[in-house]
Scaffold this motif. Structure first.
Motif: not given
Length: 177
Positions: A154-177
């Protein structure tokens, strides 16, 4: 937070309609773009010794949703996920100590180790007699480690997309019989 020791043993399925596999990236180095992958499936097998439990989850990469059709199309392209050739991302656990879940993350046929910080939110019966469990987890990766290298200066320095990506999980599990 509940004690993970209260989690019943057995097989649990990821409840996709109540689960979010999300990510956060810096855009123009000044804001964050958030996205998610609604297409997710998998199983968690809880052992007597919870640290011997296993996780195997698959995510449909074409389901990426950042609330921008153009950006989503670009993410699906060969510049990023190349969903035509690599339709899924997969995580398979290798260890769990009750707070950290380590495993192998595969994106575009590249497999690398990752470790998630995990919070167990508890177990609850729903109104239909199903047993559900909830978790939150988070990690940070460098997308270039999986061959996701596209970027633009990008013109002002830096890049469009960061190299570091945060992965965020919000998980619900269903107990199987």
């Amino acid at each position: 937070m509940s004690s993970i020791k209260n989690l019943p043993t057995g097989t649990w399925a990821v409840d996709a309609s109540h689960t979010e596999v999300g990510f956060v990236a810096r855009h123009l180095m000044v804001t964050k773009v958030r996205g998610s992958f609604p297409e997710v499936s998998g199983t968690v097998t809880v052992a007597e010794d919870v640290t011997a439990s296993t996780v195997d989850v698959t995510v449909g990469m074409a389901s990426v949703d950042t609330r921008s059709a153009d950006r989503d199309a670009h993410l699906r392209s060969a510049d990023f996920f190349d969903v035509e050739n690599y339709p899924t991302m997969r995580f398979v656990s290798t260890s769990f100590d009750g707070e950290e879940l380590s495993g192998e993350l595969t994106i575009k046929d590249v497999t690398k180790p990752v470790t998630f910080e995990v919070d167990f939110n508890g177990v609850q019966a729903d109104p239909w007699g199903n047993t559900k469990a909830g978790f939150e987890a988070e990690t940070e990766i460098n997308r270039k480690d999986w061959g996701l290298a596209w970027n633009a200066a990008i013109e002002g320095g830096g890049v469009l997309v960061s190299e570091k990506i945060k992965i965020v999980l919000d998980v619900q599990l269903l107990k199987q019989a």
